[in-house]
Scaffold this motif. Structure first.
Motif, short mmCIF file in Angstrom:
data_model
loop_
_atom_site.label_atom_id
_atom_site.label_comp_id
_atom_site.label_asym_id
_atom_site.label_seq_id
_atom_site.Cartn_x
_atom_site.Cartn_y
_atom_site.Cartn_z
N HIS A 1 7.46 -1.80 -7.85
CA HIS A 1 5.93 -1.30 -7.90
C HIS A 1 4.83 -2.36 -7.46
O HIS A 1 5.16 -3.65 -7.42
CB HIS A 1 5.72 -0.83 -9.22
CG HIS A 1 5.64 -2.07 -10.33
ND1 HIS A 1 4.53 -2.44 -10.91
CD2 HIS A 1 6.60 -2.59 -11.09
CE1 HIS A 1 4.69 -3.54 -11.65
NE2 HIS A 1 5.98 -3.54 -11.91
N THR A 2 3.65 -1.98 -6.97
CA THR A 2 2.60 -3.03 -6.89
C THR A 2 1.88 -3.52 -8.02
O THR A 2 2.57 -3.03 -9.19
CB THR A 2 1.56 -2.05 -5.95
OG1 THR A 2 0.92 -1.26 -7.09
CG2 THR A 2 2.00 -1.48 -4.83
N THR B 1 2.44 -6.93 -2.45
CA THR B 1 3.05 -5.64 -2.24
C THR B 1 4.20 -5.52 -1.29
O THR B 1 5.09 -5.04 -1.54
CB THR B 1 1.77 -4.71 -1.46
OG1 THR B 1 0.79 -4.65 -2.36
CG2 THR B 1 2.57 -3.30 -1.24
N ASP C 1 -2.09 2.27 -8.59
CA ASP C 1 -3.17 2.53 -8.35
C ASP C 1 -3.32 4.34 -8.00
O ASP C 1 -3.91 4.86 -8.95
CB ASP C 1 -4.34 1.75 -7.58
CG ASP C 1 -3.65 1.80 -6.09
OD1 ASP C 1 -2.32 2.16 -5.90
OD2 ASP C 1 -4.09 1.20 -5.30
N SER C 2 -2.66 4.43 -7.16
CA SER C 2 -2.60 6.01 -6.72
C SER C 2 -1.51 6.86 -7.49
O SER C 2 -1.93 7.90 -7.43
CB SER C 2 -2.36 6.03 -5.18
OG SER C 2 -1.00 5.89 -4.89
N TYR D 1 3.19 2.97 -6.37
CA TYR D 1 1.72 2.35 -6.28
C TYR D 1 1.01 2.59 -7.43
O TYR D 1 0.79 3.94 -7.99
CB TYR D 1 0.90 3.04 -5.06
CG TYR D 1 1.48 2.45 -3.65
CD1 TYR D 1 2.51 3.23 -3.29
CD2 TYR D 1 0.90 1.45 -3.13
CE1 TYR D 1 3.15 2.52 -1.91
CE2 TYR D 1 1.14 0.91 -2.09
CZ TYR D 1 2.47 1.31 -1.38
OH TYR D 1 2.94 0.85 -0.22
#
Ligand SMILES: [Zn+2]
Length: 183
Positions: free
Chosen positions: A103-104, A139, A175-176, A173
């Motif tokens: 994951h980021t 990332t 965030d998204s 991700y």
């Protein structure tokens, strides 16, 4: 038992539902609990994910009781315990798909990048450092770490591929909420 390709499609569809839904649509109802307690489990995928509190595989893939065999460890590294858990799922539960989900904004990958170490965490960083090599972007390093983990599963458990086991690296991700499957 669901094959690897169908399992992968189910994960992709589950992630799409997660992105659209305000709350997790996974089935954790008393009925599902009673059914899985009675009938046992046959999870359609193994997910090796980071312990990061933002990375919740069952939510990310809109899954409920009995659907995912989840292994979580900081940095989603693959060691002896993780390999043993994967082997158990493949041999005894019939699961055909393994996803190594990085994951980021991963703290473990960040620590490996920035050279932080000390204590018991060192054993985790020792597995991440060779995975990321000279990469400096966080990332990209998380992606490399997932690919490295998937390759390790494949090399250590190669015999299981003859039974249709597939191992896929992926990146979540934070965030998204989207999952990128890496082929
Ligand atoms: Zn992490």
């Amino acid at each position: 038992m669901i094959n690897a390709e169908d399992a992968l499609e189910r994960l992709k569809e589950g992630n799409r539902r997660y992105l659209d839904a305000p709350t997790s649509p996974g089935d954790i109802s008393p009925e599902a609990r009673a059914r899985t307690a009675e009938e046992g489990q046959s999870p359609y995928a193994v997910i090796v994910a980071c312990s990061d509190s933002r990375v919740i595989p069952e939510a990310i893939f809109s899954s409920g009781l009995g659907e995912l065999f989840v292994i979580r460890v900081a940095g989603n590294v693959i060691g002896a315990h993780e390999l043993g858990s994967i082997e158990y799922a493949a041999d005894h539960l019939g699961t055909k798909l393994v996803v190594v989900l990085g994951h980021t904004r991963c703290g473990a990958v960040g620590a490996a990048l920035h050279g932080h170490s000390g204590g018991a965490v060192d054993s985790i960083l020792a597995d991440i450092i060779p995975a990321i090599g000279s990469e400096t972007d966080e990332t990209a390093a998380s992606r490399l770490n997932a690919v490295f983990g998937a390759r390790k599963v494949l090399s250590e458990l190669a015999r299981l591929t003859a039974d249709g086991l597939r191992v896929v690296p992926a990146l979540y991700y934070t965030d998204s909420g989207a999952v990128e499957f890496i082929s």
